[in-house]
Design a protein around this motif. Structure first.
Motif, mmCIF file in Angstrom:
data_model
loop_
_atom_site.group_PDB
_atom_site.id
_atom_site.type_symbol
_atom_site.label_atom_id
_atom_site.label_comp_id
_atom_site.label_asym_id
_atom_site.label_seq_id
_atom_site.Cartn_x
_atom_site.Cartn_y
_atom_site.Cartn_z
ATOM 1 N N ALA A 121 63.904 -0.080 37.652
ATOM 2 C CA ALA A 121 63.420 0.463 36.383
ATOM 3 C C ALA A 121 62.987 -0.657 35.446
ATOM 4 O O ALA A 121 61.949 -0.570 34.787
ATOM 5 C CB ALA A 121 64.496 1.323 35.736
ATOM 6 N N LEU A 151 80.880 10.411 24.458
ATOM 7 C CA LEU A 151 80.304 11.094 25.616
ATOM 8 C C LEU A 151 81.340 11.812 26.482
ATOM 9 O O LEU A 151 80.992 12.391 27.504
ATOM 10 C CB LEU A 151 79.555 10.089 26.493
ATOM 11 N N PRO A 154 80.670 15.665 26.437
ATOM 12 C CA PRO A 154 79.422 15.911 27.166
ATOM 13 C C PRO A 154 79.559 15.721 28.682
ATOM 14 O O PRO A 154 79.098 16.556 29.461
ATOM 15 C CB PRO A 154 78.466 14.880 26.574
ATOM 16 N N LYS A 155 80.213 14.637 29.107
ATOM 17 C CA LYS A 155 80.347 14.390 30.545
ATOM 18 C C LYS A 155 81.179 15.470 31.218
ATOM 19 O O LYS A 155 80.860 15.927 32.311
ATOM 20 C CB LYS A 155 80.978 13.016 30.784
ATOM 21 N N ILE A 158 78.916 18.650 31.609
ATOM 22 C CA ILE A 158 77.877 18.645 32.648
ATOM 23 C C ILE A 158 78.504 18.677 34.025
ATOM 24 O O ILE A 158 78.034 19.354 34.939
ATOM 25 C CB ILE A 158 76.925 17.428 32.494
ATOM 26 N N LEU A 173 78.211 9.413 40.333
ATOM 27 C CA LEU A 173 76.822 9.698 39.948
ATOM 28 C C LEU A 173 76.478 9.309 38.505
ATOM 29 O O LEU A 173 75.467 8.648 38.276
ATOM 30 C CB LEU A 173 76.497 11.177 40.192
ATOM 31 N N PRO A 174 77.279 9.693 37.513
ATOM 32 C CA PRO A 174 76.880 9.375 36.138
ATOM 33 C C PRO A 174 76.822 7.883 35.845
ATOM 34 O O PRO A 174 76.218 7.460 34.865
ATOM 35 C CB PRO A 174 77.972 10.034 35.294
ATOM 36 N N VAL A 177 73.208 4.386 36.977
ATOM 37 C CA VAL A 177 72.228 3.616 36.220
ATOM 38 C C VAL A 177 72.820 3.377 34.842
ATOM 39 O O VAL A 177 73.452 4.272 34.289
ATOM 40 C CB VAL A 177 70.906 4.407 36.066
ATOM 41 N N MET B 23 66.322 6.256 37.152
ATOM 42 C CA MET B 23 66.866 6.075 35.814
ATOM 43 C C MET B 23 66.666 7.344 34.980
ATOM 44 O O MET B 23 67.592 7.805 34.303
ATOM 45 C CB MET B 23 66.174 4.891 35.133
ATOM 46 N N ILE B 24 65.459 7.905 35.057
ATOM 47 C CA ILE B 24 65.171 9.095 34.251
ATOM 48 C C ILE B 24 66.081 10.250 34.666
ATOM 49 O O ILE B 24 66.649 10.949 33.819
ATOM 50 C CB ILE B 24 63.688 9.488 34.401
ATOM 51 N N ILE B 26 69.092 10.143 36.271
ATOM 52 C CA ILE B 26 70.514 9.923 35.950
ATOM 53 C C ILE B 26 70.765 10.021 34.451
ATOM 54 O O ILE B 26 71.676 10.723 34.003
ATOM 55 C CB ILE B 26 70.980 8.538 36.477
ATOM 56 N N LEU B 27 69.940 9.320 33.658
ATOM 57 C CA LEU B 27 70.174 9.350 32.216
ATOM 58 C C LEU B 27 69.894 10.736 31.650
ATOM 59 O O LEU B 27 70.577 11.200 30.737
ATOM 60 C CB LEU B 27 69.322 8.294 31.500
ATOM 61 N N LEU B 29 70.156 13.656 33.266
ATOM 62 C CA LEU B 29 71.140 14.635 33.715
ATOM 63 C C LEU B 29 72.533 14.353 33.149
ATOM 64 O O LEU B 29 73.279 15.284 32.841
ATOM 65 C CB LEU B 29 71.190 14.628 35.247
ATOM 66 N N PHE B 30 72.886 13.089 33.017
ATOM 67 C CA PHE B 30 74.252 12.780 32.605
ATOM 68 C C PHE B 30 74.352 12.239 31.187
ATOM 69 O O PHE B 30 75.403 11.793 30.771
ATOM 70 C CB PHE B 30 74.890 11.802 33.597
ATOM 71 N N LEU B 31 73.248 12.265 30.454
ATOM 72 C CA LEU B 31 73.309 11.790 29.084
ATOM 73 C C LEU B 31 72.617 12.755 28.119
ATOM 74 O O LEU B 31 73.252 13.332 27.249
ATOM 75 C CB LEU B 31 72.676 10.396 29.001
ATOM 76 N N PHE B 32 71.328 12.972 28.326
ATOM 77 C CA PHE B 32 70.615 13.788 27.341
ATOM 78 C C PHE B 32 71.036 15.252 27.388
ATOM 79 O O PHE B 32 71.404 15.833 26.358
ATOM 80 C CB PHE B 32 69.103 13.664 27.538
ATOM 81 N N ILE B 33 70.984 15.838 28.584
ATOM 82 C CA ILE B 33 71.362 17.247 28.683
ATOM 83 C C ILE B 33 72.808 17.460 28.221
ATOM 84 O O ILE B 33 73.070 18.342 27.400
ATOM 85 C CB ILE B 33 71.126 17.770 30.126
ATOM 86 N N PRO B 34 73.767 16.625 28.703
ATOM 87 C CA PRO B 34 75.150 16.824 28.244
ATOM 88 C C PRO B 34 75.318 16.703 26.733
ATOM 89 O O PRO B 34 76.111 17.430 26.149
ATOM 90 C CB PRO B 34 75.923 15.724 28.957
ATOM 91 N N ILE B 35 74.564 15.779 26.106
ATOM 92 C CA ILE B 35 74.723 15.636 24.660
ATOM 93 C C ILE B 35 74.265 16.920 23.967
ATOM 94 O O ILE B 35 74.923 17.400 23.029
ATOM 95 C CB ILE B 35 73.944 14.402 24.143
#
Lengths: 307, 374
Positions: A121, A151, A154-155, A158, A173-174, A177, B23-24, B26-27, B29-35
């Motif tokens: 990335a 977080l 949130p974690k 999900i 998985l989380p 990255v 990256m898109i 993982i971030l 699914l596990f960051l934006f959506i959860p927030i």
């Protein structure tokens, strides 16, 4: 991320070696100042290292001895705590080897994935021209500002919604990255001249080939940095594992140690056992730290001499 | 840039999205959506049963979870306000002490005549790289009733306190010592459900251990940061100061500190950010006990959710912490953007700040500035 870069300005700052020599007599004159400086540093070195000594010593004591003489060396040496840790001689009361296995598994997978995916990335964000790149990079910067402690809920949400609560997937998985790693790699790739890829491109190499065979081999310093950060981050990770797992079989050394310490696993203070488990948690990161400390000092030294 | 031709541009676009896809995903699914999910949950009364999203047992309550933290009399507000008060005292002690200690160590370690620099640097930085949970465990032992600290105090003839069960506030103890009784009439006014006297407690004895732990683990990182800034200073300034015959103390106060002011600002803001993130240590060292005097907002949002099963209220607290930290981070980034920060310091700091914001343990990109001053 930058230990190769700062050589120019760093040497500028460090160059006056002759001057230092020239001032030596003067320094010798104020030896009181020197003694004070060494005394202060030694005092702090004791403050910073003695707790680790106490920790090691305590893990070789039995419970009564750890309580009655917490400060000194173990006398006599007692291996009960370490036998318990490795399940030698009459069943482990604490499944520390399971925790160790989980820690190793999670750390290796996360570190390998982060080093690869963050670089991938970071390289795209540094080199490739595509619509939305600026937006993506701005998002990475924004994500870096998001505090981990906010977080937890949130974690948990999900992971339960995806149906992977209390699994290795939820643990791993989380973490695959991390935005900070992407940022570090992007910054590093920015410092590599574009002309290096031009030759490969003219030879007809595709983007992945250039990334893999030309750019990555040049990026060792940044890759080492990222490896250390990822290893240390996932090995020491606590709150994430705390909210996405529940069963004892998924405990890592850190979450297991926390449950041991906060008294969820049986009675008594068991300080020698806790100190041993804490030591086991500390050792891998400590080894990595000391090994690469030297590496970095050497690398920076070479840069300095050259300038 | 040299290759902005349409064919290459098109191929690069595909490759660019492919390279960033993991990256898109993982971030996202596990960051934006959860927030976003948590933001929704913070406006419900979900108690962990059923699904928070449209489940029959969960109702939408709007901003109530947020407003009740400030306006509704009750245990939740009281505990939340106490956690804010605790954090206030924690910040008041930790930030100045860690900044001053780190700066002092950096200035001494930076001395030209010093031998064994790398040993001292390593020694001071080592606590910062180890697991916060492991270190908290060690501190539990050090400060236990029969532990090393009380053993040492005993040698000096001092009877050490029972550190982890002592909820008395330092400021209360000090006020008692000068003859102010408990709960005096002038301090009974209520502010957010707590009396002025409660607000004036100061950090409890138990909190003091966590304060010491925080200072002990963070000074190493900040010392490296200051070292990077100090090595950036032009030698001429040092020289001029010495020719003018100023004393070392004057030199530090009038020359060194003003010149590394940006680094000082950054250490202070990073310290402020760090103090709102304290979690691991609290979990290990008593989960807020004794009498909630070591409770922090971050830990309270966890225990409110996962122990009291009031996820809505817990998520609301988490968002308040989130906003505070984001605010501080943007303050810090503005400072970094200002040109006064030299490029090298900024680069060294960027990695460190990135790492610091990720974890509870101010980690720092070991190499970036750790890479040796000699």
């Amino acid at each position: 991320m930058t230990q190769r870069l700062p050589t120019a300005d760093r040497t500028a700052g460090r160059r006056p070696a002759p001057r230092t020599k020239g001032r030596d007599p003067e320094d010798r004159g104020v030896s009181g100042k020197k003694i004070a400086a060494y005394a202060l540093l030694l005092l702090f070195a004791v403050l910073y290292l003695y707790p680790f000594f106490i920790q090691i010593a305590a893990s070789f004591k039995d419970d009564p001895q750890a309580a009655s003489s917490p400060l000194g060396l173990p006398n006599p040496v007692d291996l009960t705590a370490w036998k318990k840790i490795f399940g030698v001689g009459g069943g482990a009361s604490v499944p520390i080897t399971t925790w160790l296995g989980n820690s190793v598994l999670v750390t290796l997978v996360v570190t390998a994935a982060r080093v690869f995916l963050d670089s991938l990335a970071g390289y795209a964000l540094s080199r490739m021209h595509f619509r939305g790149r600026g937006f993506l990079f701005a998002t990475v910067l924004a994500v870096m500002a998001v505090p981990g402690v906010a977080l937890l809920i949130p974690k948990f949400l999900i992971v339960t919604q995806l149906g992977i609560f209390d699994t290795y997937s939820a643990m791993i998985l989380p973490l695959l990255v991390d935005a900070a790693g992407v940022f570090i790699m992007k910054q590093f790739f920015d410092s590599i001249p574009v002309s290096i890829e031009e030759a490969a491109r003219i030879d007809g190499a595709g983007p992945f080939r250039i990334f893999w065979s030309v750019i990555l081999p040049m990026s060792k310093p940044a890759l080492i940095t990222l490896t250390i950060l990822s290893f240390q981050g996932s090995w020491n990770e606590f709150s994430h594992f705390l909210v996405v797992t529940q069963s004892p079989e998924y405990r890592t050394l850190v979450t297991g140690l926390a449950s041991l310490t906060s008294g969820e696993l049986g009675s008594g203070t068991q300080f020698p056992l806790k100190m041993g488990a804490a030591l086991l948690t500390t050792i891998p990161v400590a080894l990595l730290f000391f090994a690469f400390q030297r590496h970095f000092v050497r690398g920076a030294g070479e840069g300095g001499v050259k300038g | 840039m040299a290759s902005r031709k349409t064919g290459i541009y098109g191929r690069q676009a595909v490759a660019g999205w492919l390279f960033t896809a993991p990256m898109i995903i993982i971030l996202g699914l596990f960051l934006f959506i959860p927030i976003l999910m948590a933001l929704y949950v913070s406006m419900t009364d979900w108690n962990g049963n059923g699904s928070p999203f449209g489940g029959s047992q969960t109702s939408f309550v709007g901003a109530e979870n947020f407003t009740s933290l400030f306006t509704e009399d009750g245990l939740t507000r009281q505990t939340f306000m106490q956690s804010i008060g605790n954090t206030f005292y924690y910040v008041l002690f930790v930030v100045p002490l860690q900044t001053a200690t780190a700066l002092m160590l950096a200035i001494v370690v930076n001395n030209k005549f010093l031998r064994g620099k790398s040993f001292f640097r390593t020694a001071f930085y080592f606590p910062a790289v180890t697991s916060g949970v492991a270190i908290a465990t060690v501190f539990l032992f050090l400060f236990s009733n029969t532990g090393a600290v009380n053993g040492f105090l005993g040698v000096l003839g001092v009877d050490g306190p029972q550190w982890f069960s002592d909820s008395r506030g330092l400021l209360h103890l000090a006020l008692n010592a000068v003859g102010v009784g408990d709960n005096p009439s002038w301090a009974q006014g209520q502010i957010f459900g707590r009396s002025l006297w409660e607000w004036l407690s100061g950090p409890s004895v138990a909190m003091c251990v966590i304060i010491m732990l925080a200072i002990w683990t963070t000074t190493g990182t900040f010392m490296l940061l200051f070292l990077a800034a100090l090595q950036d200073l032009p030698v001429e300034v040092d020289e001029a100061a010495e020719l003018d015959g100023v004393s070392p103390w004057q030199k530090i106060r009038l020359v060194t500190i003003p010149m590394i002011k940006p680094a000082v600002f950054l250490v202070v803001t990073l310290g402020l950010i760090g103090t709102w993130q304290v979690f691991d240590q609290i979990y290990v060292m008593g989960k807020g006990a004794p009498a909630n005097t070591t409770m922090t907002p971050a830990f309270l949002s966890y225990s409110q959710s996962f122990r009291s099963f009031d996820y809505g209220s817990g998520a609301a607290m988490a968002f308040i912490v989130f906003l505070i930290i984001i605010g501080l981070t943007f303050m810090q980034r503005r400072l970094m953007d200002e040109d006064r920060v030299s490029r090298r310091t900024r680069r060294a700091i960027a990695g460190r700040a990135a790492a610091a914001q990720r974890g509870s343990n101010l980690v720092g990109a070991a190499p970036s500035a750790g890479g040796d001053p000699r």
